[in-house]
Every structure is written in C-alpha cells, then in structure tokens.
Write a protein that holds these residues in place. Sequence first.
Motif, PDB file in Angstrom:
ATOM      1  N   ASP A 185      15.579   0.169 -11.905  1.00  0.00           N
ATOM      2  CA  ASP A 185      16.305  -0.705 -10.988  1.00  0.00           C
ATOM      3  C   ASP A 185      16.289  -0.195  -9.553  1.00  0.00           C
ATOM      4  O   ASP A 185      17.063  -0.654  -8.719  1.00  0.00           O
ATOM      5  N   ASP A 186      15.401   0.763  -9.256  1.00  0.00           N
ATOM      6  CA  ASP A 186      15.388   1.372  -7.923  1.00  0.00           C
ATOM      7  C   ASP A 186      13.952   1.586  -7.463  1.00  0.00           C
ATOM      8  O   ASP A 186      13.273   2.521  -7.904  1.00  0.00           O
ATOM      9  N   ALA A 187      13.466   0.712  -6.584  1.00  0.00           N
ATOM     10  CA  ALA A 187      12.084   0.766  -6.118  1.00  0.00           C
ATOM     11  C   ALA A 187      11.845   1.854  -5.084  1.00  0.00           C
ATOM     12  O   ALA A 187      10.715   2.043  -4.638  1.00  0.00           O
ATOM     13  N   THR A 188      12.900   2.585  -4.698  1.00  0.00           N
ATOM     14  CA  THR A 188      12.713   3.678  -3.735  1.00  0.00           C
ATOM     15  C   THR A 188      12.310   4.972  -4.433  1.00  0.00           C
ATOM     16  O   THR A 188      11.996   5.957  -3.758  1.00  0.00           O
ATOM     17  N   LEU A 189      12.340   4.993  -5.769  1.00  0.00           N
ATOM     18  CA  LEU A 189      12.076   6.216  -6.521  1.00  0.00           C
ATOM     19  C   LEU A 189      10.794   6.093  -7.337  1.00  0.00           C
ATOM     20  O   LEU A 189      10.606   5.105  -8.062  1.00  0.00           O
TER      21      LEU A 189
ATOM     22  N   SER B  60       0.817  -1.217   0.000  1.00  0.00           N
ATOM     23  CA  SER B  60       0.000   0.000   0.000  1.00  0.00           C
ATOM     24  C   SER B  60       0.848   1.264   0.000  1.00  0.00           C
ATOM     25  O   SER B  60       0.335   2.346   0.288  1.00  0.00           O
ATOM     26  N   THR B  61       2.124   1.150  -0.333  1.00  0.00           N
ATOM     27  CA  THR B  61       3.005   2.303  -0.511  1.00  0.00           C
ATOM     28  C   THR B  61       3.547   2.263  -1.930  1.00  0.00           C
ATOM     29  O   THR B  61       3.883   1.181  -2.432  1.00  0.00           O
ATOM     30  N   PRO B  62       3.658   3.412  -2.619  1.00  0.00           N
ATOM     31  CA  PRO B  62       4.119   3.409  -4.011  1.00  0.00           C
ATOM     32  C   PRO B  62       5.624   3.244  -4.150  1.00  0.00           C
ATOM     33  O   PRO B  62       6.125   3.059  -5.261  1.00  0.00           O
ATOM     34  N   VAL B  63       6.361   3.332  -3.053  1.00  0.00           N
ATOM     35  CA  VAL B  63       7.804   3.132  -3.070  1.00  0.00           C
ATOM     36  C   VAL B  63       8.181   2.134  -1.988  1.00  0.00           C
ATOM     37  O   VAL B  63       7.443   1.932  -1.021  1.00  0.00           O
ATOM     38  N   PHE B  64       9.339   1.505  -2.168  1.00  0.00           N
ATOM     39  CA  PHE B  64       9.853   0.565  -1.186  1.00  0.00           C
ATOM     40  C   PHE B  64      10.867   1.284  -0.306  1.00  0.00           C
ATOM     41  O   PHE B  64      11.405   2.324  -0.681  1.00  0.00           O
TER      42      PHE B  64
ATOM     43  N   ALA C 259      -0.603  -0.353 -10.414  1.00  0.00           N
ATOM     44  CA  ALA C 259      -1.249  -0.169  -9.111  1.00  0.00           C
ATOM     45  C   ALA C 259      -2.698  -0.625  -9.219  1.00  0.00           C
ATOM     46  O   ALA C 259      -3.317  -0.529 -10.292  1.00  0.00           O
ATOM     47  N   MET C 260      -3.222  -1.148  -8.117  1.00  0.00           N
ATOM     48  CA  MET C 260      -4.640  -1.453  -7.986  1.00  0.00           C
ATOM     49  C   MET C 260      -5.266  -0.311  -7.181  1.00  0.00           C
ATOM     50  O   MET C 260      -4.981  -0.151  -5.991  1.00  0.00           O
ATOM     51  N   VAL C 261      -6.110   0.484  -7.837  1.00  0.00           N
ATOM     52  CA  VAL C 261      -6.694   1.673  -7.214  1.00  0.00           C
ATOM     53  C   VAL C 261      -8.149   1.376  -6.859  1.00  0.00           C
ATOM     54  O   VAL C 261      -8.940   1.010  -7.737  1.00  0.00           O
TER      55      VAL C 261
ATOM     56  N   ILE D 199       5.254  -1.650  -7.148  1.00  0.00           N
ATOM     57  CA  ILE D 199       6.537  -1.092  -6.692  1.00  0.00           C
ATOM     58  C   ILE D 199       7.676  -1.332  -7.691  1.00  0.00           C
ATOM     59  O   ILE D 199       8.295  -0.400  -8.178  1.00  0.00           O
ATOM     60  N   ASN D 200       7.993  -2.590  -8.000  1.00  0.00           N
ATOM     61  CA  ASN D 200       9.079  -2.874  -8.940  1.00  0.00           C
ATOM     62  C   ASN D 200       8.648  -2.583 -10.375  1.00  0.00           C
ATOM     63  O   ASN D 200       7.469  -2.645 -10.704  1.00  0.00           O
TER      64      ASN D 200
END
Length: 363
Positions: free
Chosen positions: A276-280, A141-145, A226-228, A208-209
């Motif tokens: 390659d970066d799930a935090t962004l 439920s968060t768009p970033v890791f 995403a599932m909205v 996320i990924n």
Amino acid sequence: MPKPSVPHAGTVCVPCRLAAIGAVVLTLAGGFAYTAGWLTPARLTAPRIINTFEAAAGQPHPGYRRNHAKGLCVEGYFDSNGAGTTLSHAAVFAPGRTPVTGRFAVPGGNPSAPDTSSPVRSLALQFTLSNGEQWRTGMNSTPVFAVHTPAQFYQQLVAAKPDPATGKPNPDALKAFYAANPETKPFQAWVKAHPPSSSLANAAYYGINAFLFTDGSSNTRAVRWAMVPETPYAPITDAQKAEKNFLAADLNQRLESGPLRWHLILTAAQPGDPTDDATLQWPDERQHIDAGTLVLERTTSQEDGTCRDINFDPTILPAGIQPSDDPLLAARSAAYAQSYQRRTREEALHPALHQTQANGAHS
C-alpha cells in the motif's frame, strides 16, 4: 393526543407521494453533490486534483491530457514466453503474441514543455487480449513514487504551481513540501543517483504500484513489474540538455533500424512487503520472473494515432490481476477519467484541435 390521520387503503395521499418523490430526488442530488465535492469543498476529489494539474501547467491547454500532455503513440506486441503463468492465469501470460498500443510521455500538463522539464519518462500500454479483455498500465522510469497518498500528491501539485511573478514553481514551496513529507526521500535519492536516460528506448519503466496476481490454483501473491530495455542505458548528454524536443526524434531514428525491445520482469512479494506504499521498494532478493518481451515497431502522432482515445486507467485489468490496497490506484483511476472526460469534450466542441495541435499530446 389525537393520532395523525392515515389515508384509507386504496386512497392516494398526493402530498405524501410528492414528499416521498422529493425526498428521493434530494437524496440522489445530495449523493451526486457529495461525490462531486460540492457540499464538502475541503474534500479531495478527482475534479479538484485535475483543476490543480491545470493550474500547475500555467495556462489552459484544451484537448490535452492534464498530465503527461506531451507524448507520442507507439504500436507493437507482447511476446509471452509462458513463465508469467506461475503467478497469474491472465490470458496475457499464456505463450503467444498480444497486440499492444502505447504512449511515451513526459510528466506535466504543458504539451510544449521541453523534454528536460522532468527527469522522469513515462510509458503507458494497453494489451488487447485474445479473449476480449484488456490490460492497461501506466509506468514511470523511477522504481518508486514520490508520495504515499492522494492527499500528499495533491499537496505536491499545489507546491509545484507556478509563481505568478516568475512563471516557475517556487523552490521554497517545493522545499517545504519535501521537508514536511519524509516519505519523498527514497524518490529524491533515486533521482539524484540516476541521471535521466538519453532516450526513451534505453530507460526501464516501472509499474510502481503493487497488484494482486492469482494463478490457476487460486493462489494469490502481490506483484510489481518493470519493463527492462534491451538497449543499454546511457545518461542524457550535455547536447541533449540544450534541446527542447529530442526524445521523439531519437525514438523515431532508432525505430528506422528495427523494433525496440523490453523484457517484462515480474517481482513477487514476500509476506510483510508493503503493498500500500509506492514510495518503498521491495528487497532485491525477491523472486523475479521474465514473462516475455515487449516489442515496439512504430510510432504515430498522438493527435491522430492509435493511443489518442485511450484512457490508460491502471485499474483496467484482465482476470488474474486485481488492484492491491495501494490508495494511489483508485485516485489515479478517478483522475484519469476526469482528464479523459474534459479533453474529449473539448475535442468534440472544437474539432479543429486535431489539426491545430500538431506538436502536442493527448490524455
């Protein structure tokens, strides 16, 4: 110097043959040992990650998933509107319905943890396509890791281990981890600005990924999804914060009034967007496609429900979708497999786990 003796053609050098067999056996054993991490104890392996999950849970919980241990099964279908075919030729995006089995959960390895133990909710799905393929995905439920690499994830798990004196994570250890890893700032900022949802039904769930989608003309683009929910978001209430198990009861109550729906939104990357970066996150102005509607109709217990024996490995994909270069994907796949192997072995050795764990969750 005399030459070494060589057997005549047609003769058998028994010591040579035994030495060759021994060399092959040692090579294979060495390969397995390296894979398992036995010869390189400092190397990060799936067993090592799962061992740390078990330590972070505080005590063993046989028969449960090592992460997302608390959850429940859901069933329904995905109603594709055909719009997703502009990005991928995967059969799931052709117009029509695809059966879906899923699982809601909260993070962590303790099946008895309160629903408020984490601000994150999770939704895993298995789409069973008409051509026999499957698409499995695990969403949060968060768009970033929180982290960028498997090594950071492992370090985060270590920091979250319970302090033997308190039985709870040491806040100083977690604070030190976040300070040493500035990549976690987007996740922390998002969680701070978005209170947890009051229900599993009114939360959005993000893949996320990044993944690679290939269309019918062999064009490939990076995509996230995403599932909205159609159900309007509402934050957790003070009354719910005092309850331990409100999420499953709330979901069942809502389903008594009819199915719940989410829209599958595909977001296509532009050149230069990180894959390659799930935090962004990617910029909001990227192309968004509503590919159809996820419809969930009923829940079942994870002890004997349809999701119990599913390993929601996010790299199990249909033709038309491939993993990206995100390093978390391979690590997730390996860790999920390790968790699955452990819990199913425990269940096979102790069949009574199915009856005695009436309030828990499986991986």
